[in-house]
Design a protein around this motif. Structure first.
Motif, PDB file in Angstrom:
ATOM      1  N   PRO A   1     -13.961 -19.485  67.075  1.00 31.42           N
ATOM      2  CA  PRO A   1     -14.505 -20.073  65.847  1.00 31.42           C
ATOM      3  C   PRO A   1     -13.540 -21.079  65.231  1.00 31.42           C
ATOM      4  CG  PRO A   1     -13.611 -17.908  65.366  1.00 31.42           C
ATOM      5  CD  PRO A   1     -13.315 -18.191  66.820  1.00 31.42           C
ATOM      6  N   LEU A   2     -14.062 -22.242  64.845  1.00 28.04           N
ATOM      7  CA  LEU A   2     -13.268 -23.281  64.206  1.00 28.04           C
ATOM      8  C   LEU A   2     -14.034 -23.822  62.998  1.00 28.04           C
ATOM      9  CD1 LEU A   2     -11.954 -25.138  67.398  1.00 28.04           C
ATOM     10  CD2 LEU A   2     -10.741 -23.449  66.004  1.00 28.04           C
TER      11      LEU A   2
ATOM     12  N   GLU B   1      -8.172 -20.386  77.217  1.00 27.63           N
ATOM     13  CA  GLU B   1      -8.394 -18.937  77.169  1.00 27.63           C
ATOM     14  C   GLU B   1      -9.664 -18.521  77.904  1.00 27.63           C
ATOM     15  OE1 GLU B   1      -6.492 -20.565  73.463  1.00 27.63           O
ATOM     16  OE2 GLU B   1      -8.407 -20.890  74.479  1.00 27.63           O
ATOM     17  N   ASP B   2     -10.344 -19.484  78.524  1.00 29.98           N
ATOM     18  CA  ASP B   2     -11.622 -19.216  79.193  1.00 29.98           C
ATOM     19  C   ASP B   2     -12.633 -18.583  78.244  1.00 29.98           C
ATOM     20  OD1 ASP B   2     -10.916 -20.312  81.683  1.00 29.98           O
ATOM     21  OD2 ASP B   2      -9.908 -18.462  82.270  1.00 29.98           O
ATOM     22  N   TYR B   3     -12.700 -19.099  77.030  1.00 33.27           N
ATOM     23  CA  TYR B   3     -13.715 -18.618  76.104  1.00 33.27           C
ATOM     24  C   TYR B   3     -15.090 -19.118  76.547  1.00 33.27           C
ATOM     25  CZ  TYR B   3     -13.175 -23.240  73.830  1.00 33.27           C
ATOM     26  OH  TYR B   3     -13.118 -24.590  73.557  1.00 33.27           O
TER      27      TYR B   3
ATOM     28  N   LEU C   1     -12.161 -14.181  69.889  1.00 36.96           N
ATOM     29  CA  LEU C   1     -12.663 -12.817  69.695  1.00 36.96           C
ATOM     30  C   LEU C   1     -13.706 -12.490  70.751  1.00 36.96           C
ATOM     31  CD1 LEU C   1     -15.735 -12.958  68.186  1.00 36.96           C
ATOM     32  CD2 LEU C   1     -14.285 -13.908  66.389  1.00 36.96           C
ATOM     33  N   GLU C   2     -13.956 -11.219  70.923  1.00 33.79           N
ATOM     34  CA  GLU C   2     -14.948 -10.765  71.904  1.00 33.79           C
ATOM     35  C   GLU C   2     -16.098 -10.070  71.190  1.00 33.79           C
ATOM     36  OE1 GLU C   2     -13.648  -8.831  75.413  1.00 33.79           O
ATOM     37  OE2 GLU C   2     -11.839 -10.068  75.626  1.00 33.79           O
ATOM     38  N   TYR C   3     -17.292 -10.400  71.656  1.00 30.14           N
ATOM     39  CA  TYR C   3     -18.494  -9.816  71.052  1.00 30.14           C
ATOM     40  C   TYR C   3     -19.602  -9.775  72.089  1.00 30.14           C
ATOM     41  CZ  TYR C   3     -22.478  -9.213  67.862  1.00 30.14           C
ATOM     42  OH  TYR C   3     -23.612  -8.755  67.236  1.00 30.14           O
ATOM     43  N   LYS C   4     -20.051  -8.581  72.401  1.00 30.76           N
ATOM     44  CA  LYS C   4     -21.157  -8.356  73.327  1.00 30.76           C
ATOM     45  C   LYS C   4     -20.963  -9.086  74.664  1.00 30.76           C
ATOM     46  CE  LYS C   4     -24.701  -6.796  70.193  1.00 30.76           C
ATOM     47  NZ  LYS C   4     -26.145  -6.743  69.887  1.00 30.76           N
TER      48      LYS C   4
ATOM     49  N   THR D   1     -10.425 -12.873  61.316  1.00 35.37           N
ATOM     50  CA  THR D   1     -10.327 -14.048  60.453  1.00 35.37           C
ATOM     51  C   THR D   1      -9.651 -15.222  61.151  1.00 35.37           C
ATOM     52  OG1 THR D   1      -8.185 -13.373  59.507  1.00 35.37           O
ATOM     53  CG2 THR D   1     -10.182 -12.603  58.398  1.00 35.37           C
ATOM     54  N   TYR D   2     -10.016 -16.412  60.703  1.00 38.81           N
ATOM     55  CA  TYR D   2      -9.391 -17.648  61.167  1.00 38.81           C
ATOM     56  C   TYR D   2      -9.236 -18.581  59.976  1.00 38.81           C
ATOM     57  CZ  TYR D   2      -9.071 -22.423  62.910  1.00 38.81           C
ATOM     58  OH  TYR D   2      -8.679 -23.730  63.104  1.00 38.81           O
TER      59      TYR D   2
END
Length: 258
Positions: free
Chosen positions: A141-142, A157-159, A132-135, A107-108
């Motif tokens: 998310p904002l 964070e190097d997203y 978050l991490e996914y695949k 959640t955010y």
């Protein structure tokens, strides 16, 4: 072989303050989503519209919608995300839920509540950024008004992917278009924006303009209509571009103070 994820952006009108009708509507739309989709993204406050009277919504509706999201994620084998009104300890939040296919949830809470509409007086602002991490992808998310504040989205964070869900109105849509592209370029990340369409009960018009931009700001998807948009995000595009253009390494060094 490069890692890829396919995302589906559901750009839709919303039924005003009617969670049940919105869940039914979105379920019908989700049932038509391509089977190879990895992530389904819904707009901000997708069960109610951008209302400043959350007390009209039954408190249990938040949990009902999260349960529905889990059911749809399991059924489609896709992650699902979007924000809703969520009541907790007698406080209201504009809370985004990211639901994995296995039911795990992240959640955010919207950091920048929209003062122009009085959102800051009704909803409690969040304090924590979510990565978050996914695949194999790191996703940030904002929510809507967050888009106007580049420091909050700053990629320390190097997203890989920045996602905004929104109810962004027509009079300021050029800001939406411009800032989505800018966030992609300055953070060297895919930037995804999912907006609603139609008119709400307060008379505000929403023109869509949901879009996806790559690391260099190239537009990969865009729409003004009621439809589902698709885009495939490629991890190799991120890695190779950052290796060639080391702009993130030259970013200013500073930290936020509370």
């Amino acid at each position: 072989m490069s890692q890829r994820i396919t995302i589906a952006l559901i750009q839709s009108h919303l039924h005003w303050e009617n969670p049940e009708d919105n869940r039914k509507m979105f379920e019908e739309k989700i049932n038509t989503v391509s089977k190879d989709t990895d992530l389904i993204i819904l707009p901000e406050m997708f069960t109610t519209g951008f209302t400043m009277t959350p007390q009209k919504i039954e408190a249990e509706e938040g949990d009902i919608t999260v349960g529905w999201m889990k059911s749809m994620a399991e059924k489609t084998e896709s992650a699902i995300m979007g924000s809703i009104i969520f009541q907790e300890d007698d406080q209201f939040f504009n809370r985004l839920f990211f639901v994995y296919p296995n039911g795990e949830t992240k959640t955010y809470d919207k950091k920048h509540t929209f003062t122009l509409a009085g959102e800051d007086k009704v909803y409690k602002a969040g304090e924590e950024k979510l990565i978050l991490e996914y695949k194999g992808f790191k996703i940030c998310p904002l929510i809507c008004y967050d888009l106007r504040f580049p420091v909050w989205a700053r990629n320390t964070e190097d997203y890989d992917v920045l996602v905004y869900v929104a109810n962004w109105p027509k009079p300021r849509i050029e800001a939406w278009n411009t800032l989505l592209k800018a966030r992609a370029i300055e953070n060297m990340a895919y930037c995804v924006g999912v907006n609603r369409i139609g008119q709400d009960e307060l008379g505000y018009d929403y023109p869509g303009h949901s879009a996806v931009y790559d690391v260099l700001g190239k537009q990969l998807a865009f729409s003004e209509g009621e439809e589902i948009l698709y885009a495939t995000l490629d991890k190799e595009h991120i890695v190779s571009t950052r290796q060639k253009l080391k702009f993130l390494e030259d970013r200013d060094d500073f930290s936020l103070k509370g």
